[in-house]
Design a protein around this motif. Sequence first.
Motif, PDB file in Angstrom:
ATOM      1  N   GLN A 193      27.677  27.390  88.711  1.00 43.44           N
ATOM      2  CA  GLN A 193      26.926  27.808  89.894  1.00 43.44           C
ATOM      3  C   GLN A 193      26.818  26.672  90.911  1.00 43.44           C
ATOM      4  O   GLN A 193      27.094  26.854  92.094  1.00 43.44           O
ATOM      5  CB  GLN A 193      25.512  28.240  89.477  1.00 43.44           C
ATOM      6  CG  GLN A 193      25.459  29.469  88.604  1.00 43.44           C
ATOM      7  CD  GLN A 193      25.849  30.716  89.350  1.00 43.44           C
ATOM      8  OE1 GLN A 193      25.371  30.962  90.454  1.00 43.44           O
ATOM      9  NE2 GLN A 193      26.708  31.516  88.762  1.00 43.44           N
ATOM     10  N   PHE A 194      26.412  25.504  90.447  1.00 40.69           N
ATOM     11  CA  PHE A 194      26.271  24.367  91.352  1.00 40.69           C
ATOM     12  C   PHE A 194      27.631  23.918  91.889  1.00 40.69           C
ATOM     13  O   PHE A 194      27.733  23.464  93.032  1.00 40.69           O
ATOM     14  CB  PHE A 194      25.582  23.204  90.636  1.00 40.69           C
ATOM     15  CG  PHE A 194      24.148  23.470  90.297  1.00 40.69           C
ATOM     16  CD1 PHE A 194      23.293  24.023  91.229  1.00 40.69           C
ATOM     17  CD2 PHE A 194      23.649  23.164  89.033  1.00 40.69           C
ATOM     18  CE1 PHE A 194      21.961  24.278  90.922  1.00 40.69           C
ATOM     19  CE2 PHE A 194      22.323  23.415  88.713  1.00 40.69           C
ATOM     20  CZ  PHE A 194      21.477  23.971  89.664  1.00 40.69           C
ATOM     21  N   GLY A 195      28.673  24.031  91.083  1.00 40.12           N
ATOM     22  CA  GLY A 195      29.995  23.638  91.535  1.00 40.12           C
ATOM     23  C   GLY A 195      30.525  24.511  92.651  1.00 40.12           C
ATOM     24  O   GLY A 195      31.390  24.074  93.426  1.00 40.12           O
ATOM     25  N   SER A 196      30.040  25.750  92.754  1.00 43.01           N
ATOM     26  CA  SER A 196      30.492  26.660  93.814  1.00 43.01           C
ATOM     27  C   SER A 196      29.757  26.446  95.122  1.00 43.01           C
ATOM     28  O   SER A 196      30.106  27.063  96.137  1.00 43.01           O
ATOM     29  CB  SER A 196      30.318  28.119  93.359  1.00 43.01           C
ATOM     30  OG  SER A 196      28.941  28.433  93.196  1.00 43.01           O
ATOM     31  N   ILE A 197      28.729  25.598  95.138  1.00 40.70           N
ATOM     32  CA  ILE A 197      27.958  25.318  96.353  1.00 40.70           C
ATOM     33  C   ILE A 197      28.565  24.106  97.048  1.00 40.70           C
ATOM     34  O   ILE A 197      28.707  23.050  96.429  1.00 40.70           O
ATOM     35  CB  ILE A 197      26.476  25.058  96.023  1.00 40.70           C
ATOM     36  CG1 ILE A 197      25.874  26.286  95.325  1.00 40.70           C
ATOM     37  CG2 ILE A 197      25.687  24.722  97.284  1.00 40.70           C
ATOM     38  CD1 ILE A 197      24.448  26.067  94.848  1.00 40.70           C
ATOM     39  N   THR A 199      29.225  20.688  98.817  1.00 40.27           N
ATOM     40  CA  THR A 199      28.446  19.447  98.873  1.00 40.27           C
ATOM     41  C   THR A 199      28.046  19.098 100.297  1.00 40.27           C
ATOM     42  O   THR A 199      27.132  18.288 100.497  1.00 40.27           O
ATOM     43  CB  THR A 199      29.275  18.292  98.277  1.00 40.27           C
ATOM     44  OG1 THR A 199      30.515  18.187  98.988  1.00 40.27           O
ATOM     45  CG2 THR A 199      29.555  18.551  96.798  1.00 40.27           C
ATOM     46  N   GLU A 200      28.699  19.705 101.290  1.00 38.16           N
ATOM     47  CA  GLU A 200      28.349  19.415 102.677  1.00 38.16           C
ATOM     48  C   GLU A 200      26.911  19.803 102.993  1.00 38.16           C
ATOM     49  O   GLU A 200      26.269  19.193 103.868  1.00 38.16           O
ATOM     50  CB  GLU A 200      29.292  20.159 103.635  1.00 38.16           C
ATOM     51  CG  GLU A 200      30.701  19.605 103.688  1.00 38.16           C
ATOM     52  CD  GLU A 200      31.550  20.048 102.513  1.00 38.16           C
ATOM     53  OE1 GLU A 200      31.046  20.834 101.681  1.00 38.16           O
ATOM     54  OE2 GLU A 200      32.718  19.606 102.410  1.00 38.16           O
ATOM     55  N   LEU A 201      26.378  20.811 102.296  1.00 41.00           N
ATOM     56  CA  LEU A 201      24.990  21.205 102.524  1.00 41.00           C
ATOM     57  C   LEU A 201      24.030  20.084 102.146  1.00 41.00           C
ATOM     58  O   LEU A 201      23.071  19.790 102.873  1.00 41.00           O
ATOM     59  CB  LEU A 201      24.677  22.469 101.717  1.00 41.00           C
ATOM     60  CG  LEU A 201      25.448  23.744 102.103  1.00 41.00           C
ATOM     61  CD1 LEU A 201      25.091  24.874 101.157  1.00 41.00           C
ATOM     62  CD2 LEU A 201      25.142  24.128 103.542  1.00 41.00           C
ATOM     63  N   GLU A 202      24.290  19.452 101.029  1.00 45.24           N
ATOM     64  CA  GLU A 202      23.436  18.334 100.617  1.00 45.24           C
ATOM     65  C   GLU A 202      23.617  17.131 101.534  1.00 45.24           C
ATOM     66  O   GLU A 202      22.639  16.447 101.863  1.00 45.24           O
ATOM     67  CB  GLU A 202      23.773  17.941  99.178  1.00 45.24           C
ATOM     68  CG  GLU A 202      23.431  19.028  98.180  1.00 45.24           C
ATOM     69  CD  GLU A 202      24.244  18.911  96.915  1.00 45.24           C
ATOM     70  OE1 GLU A 202      23.727  18.363  95.932  1.00 45.24           O
ATOM     71  OE2 GLU A 202      25.404  19.349  96.916  1.00 45.24           O
ATOM     72  N   GLY A 214      14.728  16.277  97.264  1.00 42.95           N
ATOM     73  CA  GLY A 214      14.376  17.230  98.315  1.00 42.95           C
ATOM     74  C   GLY A 214      15.502  18.184  98.620  1.00 42.95           C
ATOM     75  O   GLY A 214      15.292  19.398  98.780  1.00 42.95           O
ATOM     76  N   ALA A 215      16.740  17.671  98.687  1.00 48.77           N
ATOM     77  CA  ALA A 215      17.892  18.536  98.929  1.00 48.77           C
ATOM     78  C   ALA A 215      18.112  19.494  97.767  1.00 48.77           C
ATOM     79  O   ALA A 215      18.451  20.670  97.967  1.00 48.77           O
ATOM     80  CB  ALA A 215      19.141  17.672  99.156  1.00 48.77           C
ATOM     81  N   PHE A 216      17.906  18.993  96.548  1.00 47.13           N
ATOM     82  CA  PHE A 216      18.094  19.843  95.370  1.00 47.13           C
ATOM     83  C   PHE A 216      17.079  20.978  95.346  1.00 47.13           C
ATOM     84  O   PHE A 216      17.440  22.139  95.084  1.00 47.13           O
ATOM     85  CB  PHE A 216      17.970  18.996  94.111  1.00 47.13           C
ATOM     86  CG  PHE A 216      18.024  19.779  92.827  1.00 47.13           C
ATOM     87  CD1 PHE A 216      19.210  20.333  92.399  1.00 47.13           C
ATOM     88  CD2 PHE A 216      16.882  19.967  92.057  1.00 47.13           C
ATOM     89  CE1 PHE A 216      19.274  21.066  91.221  1.00 47.13           C
ATOM     90  CE2 PHE A 216      16.932  20.691  90.885  1.00 47.13           C
ATOM     91  CZ  PHE A 216      18.129  21.242  90.466  1.00 47.13           C
ATOM     92  N   LEU A 217      15.819  20.660  95.638  1.00 50.53           N
ATOM     93  CA  LEU A 217      14.759  21.660  95.524  1.00 50.53           C
ATOM     94  C   LEU A 217      14.750  22.649  96.690  1.00 50.53           C
ATOM     95  O   LEU A 217      14.454  23.836  96.498  1.00 50.53           O
ATOM     96  CB  LEU A 217      13.395  20.969  95.424  1.00 50.53           C
ATOM     97  CG  LEU A 217      13.159  20.133  94.154  1.00 50.53           C
ATOM     98  CD1 LEU A 217      11.832  19.396  94.237  1.00 50.53           C
ATOM     99  CD2 LEU A 217      13.203  21.000  92.915  1.00 50.53           C
ATOM    100  N   THR A 218      15.056  22.179  97.902  1.00 52.14           N
ATOM    101  CA  THR A 218      14.929  23.046  99.080  1.00 52.14           C
ATOM    102  C   THR A 218      16.237  23.696  99.513  1.00 52.14           C
ATOM    103  O   THR A 218      16.210  24.742 100.172  1.00 52.14           O
ATOM    104  CB  THR A 218      14.372  22.244 100.267  1.00 52.14           C
ATOM    105  OG1 THR A 218      15.272  21.146 100.565  1.00 52.14           O
ATOM    106  CG2 THR A 218      12.996  21.680  99.938  1.00 52.14           C
ATOM    107  N   ILE A 219      17.367  23.109  99.155  1.00 52.08           N
ATOM    108  CA  ILE A 219      18.656  23.645  99.595  1.00 52.08           C
ATOM    109  C   ILE A 219      19.429  24.282  98.451  1.00 52.08           C
ATOM    110  O   ILE A 219      19.860  25.433  98.528  1.00 52.08           O
ATOM    111  CB  ILE A 219      19.512  22.537 100.245  1.00 52.08           C
ATOM    112  CG1 ILE A 219      18.747  21.863 101.393  1.00 52.08           C
ATOM    113  CG2 ILE A 219      20.831  23.116 100.728  1.00 52.08           C
ATOM    114  CD1 ILE A 219      18.409  22.781 102.532  1.00 52.08           C
TER     115      ILE A 219
END
Length: 307
Positions: A193-197, A199-202, A214-219
């Motif tokens: 699941q995380f691999g399909s997101i 990394t540019e968002l973080e 913060g990026a992990f919890l909110t994004i």
Amino acid sequence: MTETKQIFHDSEADRAHRAKWYLGRAAVYTVLGLWTVICLFPIFWTLTTSFKMAPDVMQGNLIPWVDYTPQWLGWRSLGLSPDTLGSASTVREQFLLRFWNSTVVSVCASLLSLVLGSLAAYGLSRFEYRFGPMKNDDISFFFLSQLILPPVVLALPFLVLYREVDLLDSRIGLILLYALTVMPIVIWIMRDQFGSIPTELEEAALVDGLSIWGAFLTIILPIALPGMVAAFILCLVLTWNEYFFAALLTSTDAVTLPVMVASQTGSQGINWWSMAALSTAAILPLVVIGIALERYIIKGMAAGAVK
């Protein structure tokens, strides 16, 4: 004349194509219908058996009001029939206690494994690790390989360990053990699941001033929520139905529903009606949860399939 023949041949080809399409769809739906009947038949048998008398069970009668008249024998034996709900029942109190034990143990173990497994999966999907010759893929496979071990191999070590630390016949003992057994599944599902997101968002969140947490919890977590729900339900089903360790490590206070279901035997054999009533009561919460969270399950299972 030639154009007329061409139109006639085109219409014949269209009709043949439509007929082939309808036949294909009919075959698909027929197969799906048969598979649905096969999958739902055990639930139907369990539910109907809880309303049968002993002769109906032995004769294999299936259809209510056709092969037999439904009775409350199975539910009465648990103190859950309409005529026994208003009176005190020791069996009903035991059932409610076992039901509460199963609920607490399975929910807490699933939540604990989801939290720890998601953190481990996020680390494996975003950072490079090396443990001796093992890298990220090897570490992930190591976690998954723990499921290969049969439970009987772990029986004696856990029995001795829990006796030493005084965790026998306790909910906390089952919670810790169940969380340990289902965590590899969470890690494997959530890593994908995380691999399909992207990394540019973080990276964009870090540029905006957020920390890694913060990026992990909110994004990341809101995007991965369907996968987390799917992993949680899978863990819940596995821990709710677990019997071996519950029978091995509990005796009175922390006994769960599967152990109670398996104990429905008497001097004259198995009380199928009581076992069926107990099984129906045990299945019902999972069915309700599955129906309520169906869209999350589908999204979670489909996420990561297309990148």
